[in-house]
Design a protein around this motif. Structure first.
Motif, PDB file in Angstrom:
ATOM      1  N   GLY A 171      12.775  26.847 -32.874  1.00  0.00           N
ATOM      2  CA  GLY A 171      13.154  26.674 -32.044  1.00  0.00           C
ATOM      3  C   GLY A 171      13.987  27.971 -32.590  1.00  0.00           C
ATOM      4  O   GLY A 171      14.064  27.961 -30.916  1.00  0.00           O
ATOM      5  N   ALA A 187      14.577  30.078 -28.943  1.00  0.00           N
ATOM      6  CA  ALA A 187      15.998  30.772 -28.485  1.00  0.00           C
ATOM      7  C   ALA A 187      16.096  32.499 -28.171  1.00  0.00           C
ATOM      8  O   ALA A 187      16.805  32.961 -27.328  1.00  0.00           O
ATOM      9  N   GLY A 238      17.059  30.225 -38.371  1.00  0.00           N
ATOM     10  CA  GLY A 238      16.942  28.195 -37.644  1.00  0.00           C
ATOM     11  C   GLY A 238      16.131  27.184 -39.199  1.00  0.00           C
ATOM     12  O   GLY A 238      16.374  26.516 -38.534  1.00  0.00           O
ATOM     13  N   TYR A 273      17.137  26.228 -32.570  1.00  0.00           N
ATOM     14  CA  TYR A 273      17.184  26.540 -31.937  1.00  0.00           C
ATOM     15  C   TYR A 273      19.464  26.773 -31.899  1.00  0.00           C
ATOM     16  O   TYR A 273      19.461  27.678 -31.130  1.00  0.00           O
ATOM     17  N   GLN A 332      21.526  29.337 -32.531  1.00  0.00           N
ATOM     18  CA  GLN A 332      22.279  30.794 -31.932  1.00  0.00           C
ATOM     19  C   GLN A 332      23.755  30.460 -31.818  1.00  0.00           C
ATOM     20  O   GLN A 332      24.284  31.517 -31.592  1.00  0.00           O
TER      21      GLN A 332
END
Length: 389
Positions: free
Chosen positions: A288, A292, A321, A358, A361
């Motif tokens: 993920g 990103a 992550g 993800y 972020q």
């Protein structure tokens, strides 16, 4: 205005030396310890510098030269050519030889820094990069003291652009130079002003670049610490699966009644916690984070700076992550989220792990914003209004 190249590669050993040129040993004498500059005197052209770098003792295949060295060599050769031209235009001038000697010394030291092999400590402190560029800038300022008066008006816009790139808009020197350029009568009386603006701009550029370098080192330290933490967490979860439970209960089976035994749903598909649950969740978290990172590359704008933050920024996303994937699943399985009663399938667990990976972020975007702010402040190419200066 000369844009300084981005560099983020370190040399692979810590060989050091002074700025003096090495002398040939007499027959039978015991040679002293030599450095790159002792063995090969400072080169006087970019081509000679590159040959000296390749032929210097100990320059093995694991040395990372760095693009900044090429720019230093090229700029040094340009300054030498300009100095020779000025000397030819002002024969017999008593002031010229002393200034030209100082210019030559600055260029020699800059190329000596560019020819040196640097270890990790010098790479982190930026000693070679800062030493080379500060001497190149010093030589440039001195050269402006020798240029013919008729050339000053043509060079003034370049100096003004450099001043506006690094100095505040209300700086008195920049405003005065802008007025002189607008009037179109830049002459001998403005030579000290041109040198003052250049000197101040180069000093401001060095300060901003130092901030970028410090932030890069902080990022790398954060990556190391966070990676050690998440590696320890994954190792602990792999050794003791029940300590960091990644399994949930199937919500669809809750209709069987309050006395029904609800089977567990685990990331690896087993009936209970296993040694592979946490590592698998960590791997999905990294996936993920990688997605990103790929998405952020499409919006990233590279600016001309002495240092790059892109590698450190992207490295930070991987351990972040992993951490968000593990913590996110723990939160979902804890019943802390209102209305969410659990994960119903192995597929749902894996998908949520990637989503949480993800989602790092959300945290790292503050780091990205700070990095972009510092890069804009340190770059002469930053669009107007985007700098934090």
């Amino acid at each position: 205005m000369t844009a300084e190249p981005t560099t983020d590669a370190g040399d692979k050993d810590a060989s050091t030396g002074d700025a003096s040129t090495g002398k040939g040993a007499t027959a039978g004498a015991v040679p002293a310890a030599h450095t790159v500059r002792d063995v090969a005197p400072p080169a006087h052209t970019a081509a000679e510098a590159m040959r000296a770098e390749r032929s210097a003792p100990g320059n093995g295949m694991f040395r990372w030269s760095g693009v900044w060295r090429v720019y230093v060599w090229a700029r040094g050769a340009e300054i030498r050519a300009e100095a020779g031209r000025v000397a030819a235009l002002r024969p017999g001038d008593a002031e010229v030889p002393g200034v030209l000697a100082a210019v030559e010394e600055h260029v020699d030291v800059a190329e000596a820094y560019a020819n040196e092999r640097q270890g990790t400590r010098r790479w982190l402190t930026g000693q070679a990069v800062e030493g080379a560029w500060s001497n190149i800038h010093g030589a440039t300022v001195l050269l402006y003291g020798l240029l013919p008066a008729r050339e000053l008006e043509g060079r003034a816009p370049e100096v003004l652009a450099t001043g506006r790139a690094y100095l505040a808009a209300d700086d008195a020197r920049v405003q005065r130079l802008a007025a002189r350029v607008a009037a179109g009568d830049v002459g001998e009386q403005d030579r000290p002003l041109l040198q003052s603006v250049l000197r101040a701009a180069y000093q401001a550029a060095a300060v901003e670049s130092g901030r970028v370098r410090s932030f890069r080192n902080m990022l790398l330290g954060g990556v190391l610490i966070l990676s050690l933490i998440v590696c320890g967490l994954v190792a602990l979860g792999a050794a003791f699966p029940s300590w960091i439970p990644m399994c949930g209960h199937g919500t669809l089976l809750s209709m069987l009644g309050p006395n029904a035994t609800l089977p567990q749903v685990c990331p690896t598909g087993g009936p209970g916690p296993s040694h592979g649950d946490v590592p698998l969740v960590a791997l999905l978290g990294v996936l993920g984070a990688a997605l990103a990172t790929a998405a952020s590359l499409s919006t990233r704008s590279e600016l001309s700076t002495r240092y790059s933050l892109a590698v450190a920024q992207n490295l930070l996303k991987a351990p972040a992550g992993v951490a968000t994937a593990i913590l996110g699943l723990l939160i979902l399985n804890s019943g802390f989220v209102p209305g969410f009663t659990g994960l119903s399938s192995q597929t749902a667990i894996l998908v949520w792990a990637m989503v949480f990976g993800y989602a790092q972020q959300i945290v790292t975007r503050f780091v990205d914003q700070r990095a972009n702010s510092l890069l804009h402040a340190a770059s002469p190419d930053a669009p107007a209004g985007q700098s934090t200066r």
